[in-house]
Design an enzyme around this catalytic site. Structure first.
Site, short mmCIF file in Angstrom:
data_model
loop_
_atom_site.label_atom_id
_atom_site.label_comp_id
_atom_site.label_asym_id
_atom_site.label_seq_id
_atom_site.Cartn_x
_atom_site.Cartn_y
_atom_site.Cartn_z
N CYS A 30 0.80 -1.18 -0.03
CA CYS A 30 0.05 -0.08 0.05
C CYS A 30 0.85 1.34 0.09
O CYS A 30 1.72 1.62 0.85
CB CYS A 30 -0.66 -0.08 1.31
SG CYS A 30 -1.88 1.52 1.50
N LYS A 57 -10.80 -8.26 6.86
CA LYS A 57 -10.19 -7.49 7.93
C LYS A 57 -10.67 -7.96 8.94
O LYS A 57 -11.93 -8.35 9.40
CB LYS A 57 -10.74 -6.18 7.96
CG LYS A 57 -10.17 -5.37 6.40
CD LYS A 57 -10.69 -3.89 6.74
CE LYS A 57 -10.56 -3.16 5.46
NZ LYS A 57 -11.71 -3.45 4.38
N VAL A 70 -5.49 1.32 6.02
CA VAL A 70 -3.92 1.49 6.57
C VAL A 70 -3.40 2.84 5.97
O VAL A 70 -4.02 3.14 5.07
CB VAL A 70 -3.26 0.31 6.13
CG1 VAL A 70 -3.88 -0.90 6.77
CG2 VAL A 70 -3.12 0.18 4.60
N GLU A 83 -4.84 7.49 8.92
CA GLU A 83 -4.60 8.29 7.74
C GLU A 83 -3.29 8.83 7.55
O GLU A 83 -2.58 9.15 8.55
CB GLU A 83 -5.67 9.58 7.91
CG GLU A 83 -7.14 9.21 7.86
CD GLU A 83 -7.50 8.65 6.66
OE1 GLU A 83 -7.29 9.15 5.37
OE2 GLU A 83 -8.09 7.49 6.34
N SER A 84 -2.64 8.40 6.49
CA SER A 84 -1.37 8.61 6.06
C SER A 84 -0.81 9.92 6.33
O SER A 84 0.26 9.93 7.07
CB SER A 84 -1.16 8.26 4.49
OG SER A 84 -1.62 9.05 3.71
#
Length: 244
Positions: A30, A57, A70, A83-84
């Protein structure tokens, strides 16, 4: 440390964190999760990686992050951040004396504006290969992507610096990078041909130790991508790989 297999529905939740570590819930392929894994490496933060099967999940993961996406960070005290962009900013604020986000409010705003513009480019990385697989005409989309690359290239030309924040890597570079690692996988690497400065930036980024610690060989990216397109994503394809 990383879990060897992705945790799926029915799996038991991982145990307590080791002292002094933070946990990241991730998925090996990802690009969004890679953003945060790069930050963990860049800042030398001791961490544990727990990979999640995003198609199946675990219930316990949905309790930690109701969005089911993710990356997610978990601290020893049980604090959860996801949240990235948010997790990356959190790590920069909490850990280390050297900060990757500019302290100057205007420079910080400039990076956020550039990143906002870049975020509108990301869908093209997925639309183009999907359209190609479906036999659709991709010329217009490729031209749009080329123009966006040229715009990014102009940013570097105008700054006359090696990276988007100056002559050293800052937050904006790490947040943009993961999709450039995958250009060959998306089949759009040729769209960079008119953006030489951006090409050089990508080459410099690929040599950064924190980036290399999170990279996968292009063959692994392509194998995962093909399994994803077939509707049976192989989240555990291959073995974790560290470039040296």
């Amino acid at each position: 440390m990383a879990s060897e297999k992705s945790f799926a529905k029915g799996s038991a939740a991982p145990g307590p964190l080791a002292k002094g570590q933070i946990r990241i819930y991730s998925m090996r392929f990802c690009p969004f999760a890679q953003r945060t894994r790069i930050l963990l490496n860049a800042k030398g933060i001791k961490h544990e990686i727990v990979n999640i099967n995003l198609k199946d999940k675990p219930d316990w993961y949905l309790q930690k992050n109701p969005l089911g996406l993710v990356p997610t960070l978990e601290t020893p005290s049980g604090e959860v951040v996801y949240e990235s962009l948010i997790t990356s900013e959190y790590l920069d604020e909490v850990y280390g004396d050297i900060k990757l986000i500019p302290a100057d409010p205007f420079k910080k705003a400039q990076q956020k504006m550039l990143l906002e513009d870049y975020s509108k480019m990301i869908p093209l990385f997925y639309k183009i290969p999907t359209a190609k697989k479906n036999g659709e005409d991709i010329l217009v989309m490729e031209e749009e992507l080329k123009n966006k690359f040229v715009k990014l290239n102009k940013e570097l030309v105008n700054k006359k610096t090696k990276f988007f924040g100056g002559d050293a890597i800052t937050m904006i570079d790490y947040m943009i990078w993961p999709w450039f690692e995958r250009l060959d996988m998306y089949g759009v690497k040729h769209c960079l041909d008119s953006s030489p400065d951006l090409k050089d930036w990508a080459e410099r980024m690929s040599q950064d130790p924190a980036v290399r610690a999170t990279m996968h060989p292009i063959e692994s990216h392509k194998a995962f991508w093909n399994s994803y397109f077939d509707g049976k994503p192989d989240y555990d394809y291959g073995q974790p790989h560290v470039f040296s």
